[in-house]
Design a protein around this motif. Structure first.
Motif, PDB file in Angstrom:
ATOM      1  N   ARG A 105       0.821  -1.206   0.000  1.00 11.09           N
ATOM      2  CA  ARG A 105       0.000   0.000   0.000  1.00 11.09           C
ATOM      3  C   ARG A 105       0.851   1.251   0.000  1.00 11.09           C
ATOM      4  N   GLY A 106       2.000   1.201   0.623  1.00 10.27           N
ATOM      5  CA  GLY A 106       2.833   2.391   0.719  1.00 10.27           C
ATOM      6  C   GLY A 106       2.418   3.244   1.900  1.00 10.27           C
ATOM      7  N   ALA A 107       3.179   4.267   2.166  1.00 14.01           N
ATOM      8  CA  ALA A 107       2.921   5.123   3.318  1.00 14.01           C
ATOM      9  C   ALA A 107       3.366   6.536   3.016  1.00 14.01           C
ATOM     10  N   ILE A 108       2.661   7.501   3.600  1.00 15.11           N
ATOM     11  CA  ILE A 108       3.055   8.899   3.465  1.00 15.11           C
ATOM     12  C   ILE A 108       4.233   9.196   4.379  1.00 15.11           C
ATOM     13  N   ASP A 109       4.166   8.699   5.604  1.00 16.34           N
ATOM     14  CA  ASP A 109       5.257   8.830   6.568  1.00 16.34           C
ATOM     15  C   ASP A 109       5.603   7.417   7.031  1.00 16.34           C
ATOM     16  N   GLU A 110       6.660   6.838   6.485  1.00 17.41           N
ATOM     17  CA  GLU A 110       6.995   5.448   6.771  1.00 17.41           C
ATOM     18  C   GLU A 110       7.365   5.229   8.233  1.00 17.41           C
ATOM     19  N   LEU A 111       7.983   6.211   8.867  1.00 15.29           N
ATOM     20  CA  LEU A 111       8.347   6.050  10.271  1.00 15.29           C
ATOM     21  C   LEU A 111       7.112   5.917  11.146  1.00 15.29           C
ATOM     22  N   LYS A 112       6.097   6.746  10.904  1.00 16.97           N
ATOM     23  CA  LYS A 112       4.856   6.647  11.668  1.00 16.97           C
ATOM     24  C   LYS A 112       4.162   5.311  11.414  1.00 16.97           C
ATOM     25  N   GLU A 113       4.151   4.876  10.158  1.00 14.02           N
ATOM     26  CA  GLU A 113       3.507   3.607   9.829  1.00 14.02           C
ATOM     27  C   GLU A 113       4.235   2.444  10.504  1.00 14.02           C
ATOM     28  N   ALA A 114       5.562   2.483  10.512  1.00 15.65           N
ATOM     29  CA  ALA A 114       6.317   1.397  11.146  1.00 15.65           C
ATOM     30  C   ALA A 114       6.069   1.351  12.651  1.00 15.65           C
ATOM     31  N   LYS A 115       6.035   2.519  13.291  1.00 20.79           N
ATOM     32  CA  LYS A 115       5.762   2.557  14.733  1.00 20.79           C
ATOM     33  C   LYS A 115       4.343   2.076  15.028  1.00 20.79           C
ATOM     34  N   ALA A 116       3.396   2.451  14.181  1.00 25.72           N
ATOM     35  CA  ALA A 116       2.017   1.983  14.386  1.00 25.72           C
ATOM     36  C   ALA A 116       1.927   0.472  14.214  1.00 25.72           C
ATOM     37  N   ALA A 117       2.647  -0.089  13.227  1.00 20.91           N
ATOM     38  CA  ALA A 117       2.634  -1.539  13.032  1.00 20.91           C
ATOM     39  C   ALA A 117       3.231  -2.246  14.242  1.00 20.91           C
ATOM     40  N   GLN A 118       4.320  -1.714  14.765  1.00 25.25           N
ATOM     41  CA  GLN A 118       4.938  -2.318  15.949  1.00 25.25           C
ATOM     42  C   GLN A 118       4.012  -2.249  17.157  1.00 25.25           C
ATOM     43  N   ALA A 119       3.292  -1.127  17.286  1.00 25.55           N
ATOM     44  CA  ALA A 119       2.352  -0.987  18.401  1.00 25.55           C
ATOM     45  C   ALA A 119       1.209  -1.984  18.280  1.00 25.55           C
ATOM     46  N   ARG A 120       0.706  -2.223  17.069  1.00 30.83           N
ATOM     47  CA  ARG A 120      -0.373  -3.204  16.895  1.00 30.83           C
ATOM     48  C   ARG A 120       0.108  -4.615  17.224  1.00 30.83           C
ATOM     49  N   ILE A 121       1.344  -4.917  16.836  1.00 30.93           N
ATOM     50  CA  ILE A 121       1.874  -6.250  17.144  1.00 30.93           C
ATOM     51  C   ILE A 121       2.060  -6.418  18.649  1.00 30.93           C
ATOM     52  N   ASP A 122       2.616  -5.406  19.310  1.00 25.49           N
ATOM     53  CA  ASP A 122       2.844  -5.492  20.748  1.00 25.49           C
ATOM     54  C   ASP A 122       1.541  -5.577  21.525  1.00 25.49           C
ATOM     55  N   ALA A 123       0.492  -4.931  21.012  1.00 27.87           N
ATOM     56  CA  ALA A 123      -0.797  -4.962  21.706  1.00 27.87           C
ATOM     57  C   ALA A 123      -1.599  -6.215  21.391  1.00 27.87           C
ATOM     58  N   GLY A 124      -1.087  -7.067  20.522  1.00 32.62           N
ATOM     59  CA  GLY A 124      -1.800  -8.287  20.174  1.00 32.62           C
ATOM     60  C   GLY A 124      -2.933  -8.079  19.195  1.00 32.62           C
ATOM     61  N   LEU A 125      -2.972  -6.936  18.513  1.00 32.08           N
ATOM     62  CA  LEU A 125      -4.032  -6.649  17.556  1.00 32.08           C
ATOM     63  C   LEU A 125      -3.683  -7.080  16.139  1.00 32.08           C
ATOM     64  N   SER A 126      -2.439  -7.440  15.904  1.00 32.98           N
ATOM     65  CA  SER A 126      -1.995  -7.858  14.583  1.00 32.98           C
ATOM     66  C   SER A 126      -0.826  -8.813  14.763  1.00 32.98           C
ATOM     67  N   ASN A 127      -0.228  -9.239  13.662  1.00 30.88           N
ATOM     68  CA  ASN A 127       0.943 -10.103  13.724  1.00 30.88           C
ATOM     69  C   ASN A 127       1.921  -9.694  12.639  1.00 30.88           C
ATOM     70  N   GLU A 128       3.111 -10.279  12.700  1.00 33.24           N
ATOM     71  CA  GLU A 128       4.161  -9.886  11.780  1.00 33.24           C
ATOM     72  C   GLU A 128       3.838 -10.274  10.335  1.00 33.24           C
ATOM     73  N   THR A 129       3.093 -11.340  10.153  1.00 33.37           N
ATOM     74  CA  THR A 129       2.735 -11.763   8.799  1.00 33.37           C
ATOM     75  C   THR A 129       1.856 -10.718   8.115  1.00 33.37           C
ATOM     76  N   ILE A 130       0.828 -10.247   8.838  1.00 32.35           N
ATOM     77  CA  ILE A 130      -0.081  -9.260   8.261  1.00 32.35           C
ATOM     78  C   ILE A 130       0.639  -7.948   8.002  1.00 32.35           C
ATOM     79  N   GLU A 131       1.421  -7.486   8.967  1.00 38.18           N
ATOM     80  CA  GLU A 131       2.095  -6.196   8.817  1.00 38.18           C
ATOM     81  C   GLU A 131       3.164  -6.244   7.732  1.00 38.18           C
ATOM     82  N   ALA A 132       3.866  -7.358   7.629  1.00 34.61           N
ATOM     83  CA  ALA A 132       4.894  -7.469   6.596  1.00 34.61           C
ATOM     84  C   ALA A 132       4.275  -7.448   5.206  1.00 34.61           C
TER      85      ALA A 132
END
Length: 528
Positions: free
Chosen positions: A457-484
């Motif tokens: 999909r791409g991102a406007i601000d990749e740093l914000k998107e990466a931090k949000a993905a890490q936060a979703r994984i840490d909170a148990g709302l997503s996993n590395e497969t989906i985010e990758a």
């Protein structure tokens, strides 16, 4: 005697209807009353009296004549209208892009095998699919496009034509591994033989079961019925949708949109917006021409009575004229800052076109927003013009990707996954891969399960998107497969294996690992 003045219910209803038609208030409350419980169903309100659509089946509401006109206009809009082309290519580039990659995902639990065995099968199946999909001579009946290019062509053809068909002929070629070919057929070539009318079992080239509506066969023309052929006459071939013995898919139908049960053919993607699209294109062209004319303002010079005709410009003396005859002046045309001489007695009349029009852009954007809303494309995504805030731009991208994801899923179901299953069928039949119990439909589905991954999909601000993905994984709302898959378009397994090889190679070469300097102080602080 009061009963003589009573009015029957029928007379009250007639009077109320007449009052509504005349715009008069009724006894049922003010001038906003209606003779129906739903105002949208009223046939008396002035705003609704001329809106009388008819009920019809999916086939009747998209008749052959109207569908042909919609297809022709959609293709013309794709060729000549800026917004029309922008909408179609935007969907193509975002849904398919460089191609949807197949990642086999064998269901090891249903097959009763271990995960290691499933990984080996996945690797083998992916290797066979890559050999097939990346070679035009393997997958394409025309031998010109890879499977990834066919995905883009099929989607474009379905968007502009409503649907596209794919035949799966068996063609042997020297130097190839497989014989299953994919032949894309435009919507025009699927039609009734000899232009015969539709009947209970045949609808625009599709023969179907009258009881269940399931397609049985399609009639394929060897050319385009609307084109004249002088070399060989038009012929129609009946091709069954499923094999009579094995049930193999012989014809695929890739839809643009299927919106109603019983619908046999699809409508083009631009069909709902063709009228405003045409008007907006004409308005935009007229404004552009007016601006060009305004920029090419020309000065005309008037001659007085004492003007000496011998001093005419050289362009007026191109042809010799008899003595006393009026010279032939060059035609008066617009030019960039040109100065045009006039004959004696002629007087110019100038006008200020007042261009560019200050109201053009707001009006154009207002109509473009409506067109984008109908096509599920925010105006920022449609025009590729992100002039608002980061939040608004990101919201527009996310909303557009909902539509892209849906159309990607449709393309996978209609074209990609069936193509992959046909390849696995032939690979098993040729003995290139052993899949025990493959003849069982349940085990076949377990063997042919796959995930199709497209461009990220791409991102406007990749740093914000990466931090949000890490936060979703840490909170148990997503996993590395989906985010990758969402951020890079690759599976987590591939990223992990490649990353492991890189780390092992760095350690073998005694090179410093990334972030190693930052990790050391953190460990020291923890010990303290």
């Amino acid at each position: 005697m009061g009963w003589f003045n009573r009015t029957s219910p029928e007379e009250k209803a007639v009077r109320a209807a007449v009052a509504l038609m005349q715009g008069q208030p009724t006894a049922q409350g003010g001038g906003g009353g209606s003779e129906t419980r739903w105002r949208g169903a009223s046939r008396m309100l002035r705003s609704m009296v001329s809106w009388v659509p008819r009920l019809g089946s999916a086939t009747r509401d998209l008749s052959k004549t109207e569908r042909g006109t919609l297809v022709a206009r959609s293709r013309d809009a794709m060729r000549n209208h800026l917004l029309g082309r922008a909408a179609v290519v935007r969907v193509r580039s975002s849904v398919v892009g460089t191609g949807l990659i197949c990642r086999p995902q064998v269901d090891h639990e249903a097959l009763g095998i271990s995960e290691e065995q499933a990984d080996q099968l996945n690797t083998h199946l992916e290797r066979e699919w890559t050999l097939y999909a990346e070679d035009p001579r393997e997958c394409d009946a025309e031998a010109t496009s890879t499977h990834y290019q066919q995905q883009a062509i099929a989607l474009m053809s379905a968007l502009t034509g409503g649907d596209v068909f794919v035949a799966t002929p068996d063609i042997e070629r020297p130097g190839t591994l497989y014989s299953t070919r994919l032949q894309l057929l435009e919507t025009d070539r699927i039609c009734n033989p000899n232009a015969q009318p539709d009947n209970e079992q045949l609808c625009e080239g599709i023969e179907f079961d009258p009881d269940t509506g399931a397609p049985i066969a399609v009639w394929i023309c060897n050319g385009y019925p609307d084109e004249k052929r002088l070399t060989r006459p038009l012929k129609w071939e009946r091709l069954e949708v499923f094999g009579a013995v094995t049930g193999r898919r012989r014809v695929l139908q890739v839809w643009c949109d299927k919106e109603r049960p019983g619908q046999k053919r699809g409508a083009p993607y631009l069909a709902p917006v063709l009228e405003p699209l045409q008007k907006l294109e004409r308005y935009s062209s007229a404004e552009l021409m007016a601006a060009v004319i305004s920029a090419m303002f020309t000065v005309f010079l008037k001659k007085g009575e004492s003007f000496n005709q011998s001093n005419l410009p050289m362009s007026a003396l191109g042809n010799e004229q008899p003595e006393g005859a009026a010279p032939d002046l060059p035609p008066v045309e617009l030019g960039e800052g040109a100065v045009v001489d006039l004959a004696p007695g002629e007087e110019p009349i100038t006008a200020n076109p007042a261009r560019p029009n200050a109201q053009f852009d707001p009006f154009f954007m207002a109509v473009a927003k409506e067109i984008g809303a109908a096509l599920e494309l925010p105006v920022e995504e449609l025009l590729l013009y992100y002039s608002s805030s980061y939040s608004a731009a990101r919201a527009a991208m996310l909303q557009a990707w909902r539509m892209y994801s849906l159309r990607r899923w449709w393309l996978v179901c209609d074209f990609c996954q069936p193509s992959y299953e046909l390849l696995v069928d032939e690979a098993v039949a040729r003995g290139r891969i052993r899949l025990p119990g493959y003849s069982d439909p349940a085990r076949r589905r377990a063997y042919t399960r796959a995930v199709w991954i497209g461009p990220a999909r791409g991102a406007i601000d990749e740093l914000k998107e990466a931090k949000a993905a890490q936060a979703r994984i840490d909170a148990g709302l997503s996993n590395e497969t989906i985010e990758a898959a969402a951020m890079t378009g690759e599976t987590w397994q591939q990223i992990y294996r490649q990353r492991k090889r890189e780390v092992d190679q760095r350690r073998a070469d005694q090179m410093e690992l990334p972030n190693s300097k930052q990790a050391a102080p953190a460990e020291t602080n923890q010990e303290e």
